[in-house]
Structures are given as C-alpha cells and as structure tokens.
Write an enzyme that holds these catalytic residues in place. Structure first.
Site, PDB file in Angstrom:
ATOM      1  CG  ASP A  35      -2.289   0.674   0.887  1.00 51.39           C
ATOM      2  OD1 ASP A  35      -3.356   0.067   1.115  1.00 51.39           O
ATOM      3  OD2 ASP A  35      -2.248   1.819   0.364  1.00 51.39           O
ATOM      4  NE  ARG A  37      -1.012   6.802   4.479  1.00 47.31           N
ATOM      5  CZ  ARG A  37      -1.924   7.028   3.521  1.00 47.31           C
ATOM      6  NH1 ARG A  37      -2.903   6.164   3.328  1.00 47.31           N
ATOM      7  NH2 ARG A  37      -1.833   8.107   2.762  1.00 47.31           N
ATOM      8  CE1 TYR A 143     -17.215   2.951  -6.566  1.00 48.02           C
ATOM      9  CE2 TYR A 143     -14.850   3.299  -6.652  1.00 48.02           C
ATOM     10  CZ  TYR A 143     -15.935   2.501  -6.351  1.00 48.02           C
ATOM     11  OH  TYR A 143     -15.725   1.240  -5.836  1.00 48.02           O
TER      12      TYR A 143
HETATM   13  C1  VAH Z   1     -18.747   3.145  -2.318  1.00 49.48           C
HETATM   14  N1  VAH Z   1     -18.444   1.096  -1.031  1.00 49.48           N
HETATM   15  O1  VAH Z   1     -19.680   3.398  -1.565  1.00 49.48           O
HETATM   16  C2  VAH Z   1     -18.229   1.705  -2.343  1.00 49.48           C
HETATM   17  C3  VAH Z   1     -18.972   0.874  -3.343  1.00 49.48           C
HETATM   18  C4  VAH Z   1     -21.090   0.546  -4.595  1.00 49.48           C
HETATM   19  C5  VAH Z   1     -20.429   1.210  -3.464  1.00 49.48           C
HETATM   20  O2  VAH Z   1     -18.334   0.885  -4.574  1.00 49.48           O
HETATM   21  O3  VAH Z   1     -18.234   3.965  -3.034  1.00 49.48           O
END
Ligand code: VAH
Length: 321
Positions: A35, A37, A143
């Site tokens: 990782d 750290r 994301y």
């Molecule tokens: C998040 N735990 O909340 C992650 C996940 C689908 C949720 O990818 O970003």
C-alpha cells in the site's frame, strides 16, 4: 509453478481481509501485501509487505520481479464520495493503476489480474430493479465513470492481448474488522459501531434508500472463487454483477434493535443521497451464479448477528486489557 500474489491497496477495507484470507490459502510468504503506507500490526506481522504507489508501474514491476509474482489483486481505489470531492485525483488513481497492471500482464510479467468494479458503474438511467448484466450504463459519479471505463479496458486487454483479467461489480461491502473510507454505502458499517458505542446513529441517507449490499465474508469468497475458476468458465470480461442482500437504513436499524432494543436512528441526508439515488436497488447476478457457481451465504439477519457478536467480543477483550 505455485502462485505468488501481490495485493495493491492491501490496507483498505477489502484489501485488509483479502490479504489474511489469501495468506491462509496460499501461505503467508506467497502473498505480498502493499500500500502507499504501512498497514495495521496484523498486516505487517503476518507476511511480506512493500510500500507501493499503485499508479507507479515501475514500482509495481520491481516488486513483481523481486518476488516472482504471478497474480495481482488491484484493490487500491478512491471510492464514490471522496472521488466527488477530488474528481481528477480519483480518475487518476483508479485508471492509472489499472492501466499499469494491464500493461504488465500484456508484457507477460504477470499471469492473472483481479480488478474490482462496482455497482456504481450503473447510473440513474439503468434499471433499478433486477439490474441486468448488460444494460444502460450512464454513471453520474467520477467513481462510476472510472469503473465503466475500467471495465472496457479490461475487456479490451483480454480480447486484444489475451490478458486474463477478472472483475466483479461489488455492491456495498459491510465489515466489522476494518473501517471503510469514502464510500456512500459506508453508513451500513458505521451504524453497527455507533449502535454499540453510542446507542444511536445519524444516517447520511434517507430511511427508505434501498441499496444492494454484501457481507465482507461473501465478497472475499466470491473474489477468490472467481480467480480460482477455470478460465473457460469466465464468459464476462468487463465485470460480473454480484449481489447478496438489499436493504434500507430503516431495515438494518430494525435488525439491530433485536440486539440493542434501546437503539435509535435519525436521518440527515447529505450529498451522498444523490449518489445512492443514482444506483440500482436490486441486482441480477444470475451470470455469476451460472458461469462460476457464485452463491452468497449471509443475509441481513445472519450478517447482523455475526457483526454484533464479534464487535461485542472485541469490546470485552479491550476492556479486559
Ligand atoms: C462506495 N463502497 O460506496 C463503495 C462501493 C457501490 C459502493 O463501490 O463507493
């Protein structure tokens, strides 16, 4: 030749428990944790550890060559809520790290990759109930955008270069051993800790926000099961839908009250409500169940019992010290 595994992002919520499980299967010396750290005492004392920036291909290659690594589990990522605060950093970490390990596999430095996608790859225009394996995918979070892009990179490197990269679209993952960081589903972890410590919990999602979730034990078992599956059984090279349970904050609170009757919950939705509202409520994972025999073990009741039992035992242990 036996497998030697490198875990990138080993100190995260999933990586921490995945490292211990893989060490119990393959032998501690054959599972190198890494990782940005150092990790907790158990991580550092239970097998080899290396400091690696997962976006640095040269650092990864150096460790791959040092230990003759055959498989890489890429668990380093910036999750949904944090990536909304730092979009370009989130994109860079999630994409640069994936392309680095895909390139190493293309150049035959490693034989197999695991890379987690997420239900966040779906968006507000995806079907919310029984979300299919193939459907509209227009994520509204950084994301989710990085996960959809990553899935297509995985499929491209498999089809064009024969890279054996395997992936699962995780739902929200719930654990008690390691606190998560920066996820929208993290309320479902924090609620257990607060219920035991404070007897009350302020939830950052509204009470009827239904989300697909999974206990950590099921997520770890599915991950390893996919990586150990016969290559011929893997029909999906973007990422497999995976599901187990689906519940709302109100439902998890009701389950907790069976153990802590005086527990109370309040609701104060924040920016993460819009993220949660863009995701599915129930996912169809029939492809994973058909192709490589996926079966979940934990439901909301058995998960809650396991978490509360373990957290109470942990609290008693630390009280005795
Ligand atoms: C998040 N735990 O909340 C992650 C996940 C689908 C949720 O990818 O970003």
């Amino acid at each position: 030749m036996s497998d030697t595994i490198l875990i990138l992002g080993a100190c995260g919520q999933i990586g921490t428990e995945l490292t211990q499980k893989l060490r119990s299967i393959y032998g501690a010396d054959n599972v190198i944790a890494s990782d940005i750290r150092e990790g907790n005492a158990e991580m550092m004392s239970s097998g080899p550890f290396e400091i690696i920036d997962a976006t640095n291909q040269e650092q990864i290659l150096s460790v791959v060559q040092k230990y003759k690594v055959t498989q890489v589990y890429l668990m380093a990522a910036m999750l949904s809520a944090t990536a909304e605060k730092y979009p370009l950093k989130g994109w860079d970490l999630n994409m640069t790290s994936l392309l680095a390990v895909l390139e190493l596999a293309k150049e035959k430095h490693i034989q197999k990759i695991y890379w987690p996608s997420s239900m966040a790859a779906f968006g507000p225009t995806s079907p919310k109930m029984n979300t299919p394996q193939q459907t509209i995918m227009e994520p509204s979070t950084v994301y989710g955008i990085s996960k959809v892009a990553g899935e297509h990179w995985c499929n491209y490197y498999h089809d064009k270069y024969g890279v054996d990269v395997r992936s699962i679209r995780y739902p929200g993952i719930i654990s008690w051993k390691t606190l998560p960081g920066g996820g929208t589903t993290d309320y479902a972890v924090d609620i257990y800790f607060d219920a035991l410590k404070k007897g009350t919990f302020e939830c950052f999602l509204s009470e009827n926000t239904r989300l697909p979730m999974m206990y950590m034990d099921d997520a770890i078992n599915a991950t390893i099961q996919l990586m150990q599956a016969d290559e011929k059984s893997i029909q999906i090279r973007t990422s497999y839908n995976l599901a187990a349970i689906s519940f709302t904050p109100a439902e998890i609170a009701t389950e907790i009250k069976k153990y802590i009757p005086e527990f109370t919950i309040t609701y104060n939705p924040d920016f993460r409500q819009a993220i949660a509202d863009s995701w599915p409520q129930l996912i169809d994972d029939s492809a994973a169940r058909k192709d490589w025999g996926w079966r979940h073990q934990f439901d909301l009741a058995s998960m809650t019992k396991d978490i509360i039992t373990n957290l109470q035992a942990k609290a008693e242990e630390s009280a005795e010290v």
